[in-house]
Write a protein that holds these residues in place. Structure first.
Motif, mmCIF file in Angstrom:
data_model
loop_
_atom_site.group_PDB
_atom_site.id
_atom_site.type_symbol
_atom_site.label_atom_id
_atom_site.label_comp_id
_atom_site.label_asym_id
_atom_site.label_seq_id
_atom_site.Cartn_x
_atom_site.Cartn_y
_atom_site.Cartn_z
ATOM 1 N N LYS A 61 0.833 -1.213 0.000
ATOM 2 C CA LYS A 61 0.000 0.000 0.000
ATOM 3 C C LYS A 61 0.869 1.265 0.000
ATOM 4 O O LYS A 61 0.764 2.133 0.875
ATOM 5 N N LEU A 62 1.719 1.349 -1.007
ATOM 6 C CA LEU A 62 2.686 2.440 -1.084
ATOM 7 C C LEU A 62 2.046 3.736 -1.577
ATOM 8 O O LEU A 62 1.040 3.724 -2.294
ATOM 9 N N SER A 63 2.673 4.836 -1.250
ATOM 10 C CA SER A 63 2.250 6.144 -1.751
ATOM 11 C C SER A 63 3.447 7.084 -1.714
ATOM 12 O O SER A 63 4.466 6.796 -1.091
ATOM 13 N N GLY A 64 3.295 8.223 -2.406
ATOM 14 C CA GLY A 64 4.321 9.259 -2.358
ATOM 15 C C GLY A 64 5.692 8.797 -2.805
ATOM 16 O O GLY A 64 5.849 8.085 -3.794
ATOM 17 N N LYS A 65 6.699 9.174 -2.034
ATOM 18 C CA LYS A 65 8.096 8.877 -2.364
ATOM 19 C C LYS A 65 8.350 7.379 -2.424
ATOM 20 O O LYS A 65 9.069 6.890 -3.311
ATOM 21 N N GLU A 66 7.763 6.616 -1.509
ATOM 22 C CA GLU A 66 7.977 5.163 -1.497
ATOM 23 C C GLU A 66 7.428 4.514 -2.761
ATOM 24 O O GLU A 66 8.043 3.601 -3.317
ATOM 25 N N LEU A 67 6.279 4.980 -3.222
ATOM 26 C CA LEU A 67 5.688 4.446 -4.448
ATOM 27 C C LEU A 67 6.569 4.772 -5.655
ATOM 28 O O LEU A 67 6.826 3.915 -6.500
#
Length: 526
Positions: A309-315
């Motif tokens: 469930k990644l988002s932002g910089k991690e995605l």
């Protein structure tokens, strides 16, 4: 008197014998000096994805072997960083404006002069195997087996002898099989020129199953310029080639159920449906056995992605690494192919008299500036790998820092084949560089021109420019914008210093040099 007569007669016989012996040696040496040529070119292979240049990303022992047994070029560049135009420049030794293939919409004029045609006239057996991507039928070749259009990674359609046939297998392996078959069936009484052109590692990066997951546990470094904000560089800010906007299915191999909601910026939203269509076509063409191998690996990739469930910089960084894992795995097959060809030459006593080239049609962005793809005059796409082995003329482990370009291949091959280089060829033979002879008049600057806008992909603006050892000056002529980079102090090309420097002598000198190159290469009429 009789004895004297016999002595004279014997001397004459000896002289005649020596004469014919020397004549035969000269003839044989002439034959031997006409080398075989194997020109191996991949598609979108970045310089830093070859361990002869840097071991930062992977090991490529077979490509490295060419460098170790021959010469590595540290400053190799292209005239126009896009697939079709680069190939046309390689074949003709001319800039895009002269061979009339400016972008990928154009069709190659097969009636024009090319180095394979000239070699063919000089007695060579010529062939091209693999990616062609020039739309018209290959000419100047005794045989061709080429991919239709861009080609597929699996089970490609091959255009050969006027017919189209489908082959089952991994395309990099098949191209290598075809190339070795061509060498096996050649006329052994003739020298040969074989163009072996791989599709890999072109987008959408589908590896051979045996290399699935090889890079999953490796820490792939994030480039220093990955989070570039394009400050003071309007054309760069407008480009549509960010990793964040890659096709979520086609490029990153995610299934619809793995990204229930939008997983990135506007590019993904705009292209998600289109991406799914592209991907369905590629996946549906796999055989049942290939699908089993594919699903066994990529289902785990999808499951892992969904659970995080990644988002932002991690995605964004996940996308980068997913891209790189597949890209690098495709290169492993290319390197394996190079090894098979080199082994064939060794096994058939062909190594000594064969020029072997490995290069790419251009460079490629591997996350630098947050990008993938090419097109720009920025170093990552302008610069291309080049290693060449020719045991007769190149010392092992040689290096060259001279500026060389893809228009230089044609005259080099022609000179070594003993063919007069036509005056309209714009490249220069690399012979003196190979043989480490004085070369004080070699080029000190390079000219570049990219045409494909607004009709092509990625919205990279038209531009041309000049590159010297210290500086790079780029002109976006439809925007009337200039960029200037200090290549000594800003190798990553972050700081456009044109506005600060435009009144300085160096800018005036660079503009003069740029105009001189445009005149030299007959580029003054846009």
């Amino acid at each position: 008197m009789a004895n004297f007569y016999n002595i004279v007669q014997r001397k004459d016989i000896v002289k005649v014998t020596i004469f014919f012996f020397l004549l035969s040696v000269t003839f044989l040496n002439g034959q031997q000096e006409q080398p075989n040529i194997i020109f191996i070119m991949s598609d979108d292979h970045a310089e830093k994805a070859i361990s002869a240049y840097t071991s930062e990303l992977l090991k490529t022992p077979n490509i490295d072997r060419i460098a170790n047994e021959g010469m590595i070029f540290r400053n190799s560049f292209v005239t126009n960083s896009i697939c079709g135009p680069s190939r046309a420049s390689m074949l003709t030794g001319k800039y895009s404006s002269q061979n009339k293939l400016r972008d990928n919409r154009d069709e190659f004029d097969g009636t024009q002069q090319t180095f394979p045609k000239l070699l063919q006239k000089a007695g060579y057996q010529t062939s091209v195997i693999g990616k062609w991507h020039l739309k018209t039928e290959p000419t100047g070749f005794d045989n061709y087996r080429v991919l239709l259009n861009q080609g597929e990674y699996y089970n490609p359609l091959i255009w050969e002898k006027g017919d189209t046939n489908k082959y089952i297998g991994y395309t990099t392996d098949l191209i290598t099989d075809f190339a070795i078959d061509e060498l096996e069936k050649r006329d052994k009484g003739k020298p040969f020129a074989l163009l072996l052109h791989h599709k890999a590692p072109h987008r959408n990066w589908m590896p051979n199953p045996k290399y699935f997951g090889v890079f999953d546990s490796i820490d792939i470094p994030i480039p220093k310029t990955f989070y570039d904000d394009y400050k003071n560089r309007i054309p760069a800010a407008e480009a549509d080639m960010k990793i964040d906007d890659m096709y979520i299915a086609f490029d990153l191999k995610l299934k619809k159920e793995s990204y229930e909601k939008e997983t990135g910026s506007g590019g993904n939203k705009q292209f998600a449906k289109k991406s799914e269509g592209y991907w369905e076509n590629s996946y549906d063409d796999l055989t049942a056995t290939q699908k089993i191998a594919w699903d066994s690996y990529y289902d785990k990739v999808n499951k892992d992605f969904k659970s995080q469930k990644l988002s932002g910089k991690e995605l964004l960084e996940w996308k980068y690494k997913r891209y790189m894992q597949d890209y690098l795995a495709c290169i492993l097959s290319v390197d394996e192919s190079v090894g098979r060809v080199l082994d064939y030459l060794d096994e058939n006593n062909l190594t000594e008299n064969t020029i072997v080239v490995y290069t790419s049609d251009q460079g490629f962005f591997l996350g630098e500036h947050g990008w993938y793809d090419k097109r720009w005059m920025y170093e990552e796409s302008f610069r291309t790998p080049l290693v060449i082995r020719y045991p007769k003329k190149i010392k092992p482990s040689s290096e060259s820092n001279q500026f060389v370009m893809n228009i230089d291949y044609a005259p080099t091959f022609l000179e070594y084949a003993g063919v007069e280089i036509p005056t309209d060829i714009q490249g220069e033979s690399l012979k003196n560089i190979f043989e480490e002879k004085p070369n004080d008049d070699w080029r000190k600057s390079m000219y570049y021109h990219y045409y494909e806008y607004p009709h092509g992909w990625h919205s990279v603006r038209q531009h041309y420019g000049v590159r010297t050892e210290k500086y790079k000056l780029i002109y976006f002529y439809n925007m009337d914008l200039w960029e200037l980079y200090d290549m000594g102090n800003d190798k990553n090309e972050i700081h456009n210093i044109y506005d600060k420097m435009k009144s300085c002598d160096i800018v005036g000198e660079l503009k003069e040099e740029l105009e001189a190159l445009r005149v030299k290469y007959k580029e003054t009429d846009i």
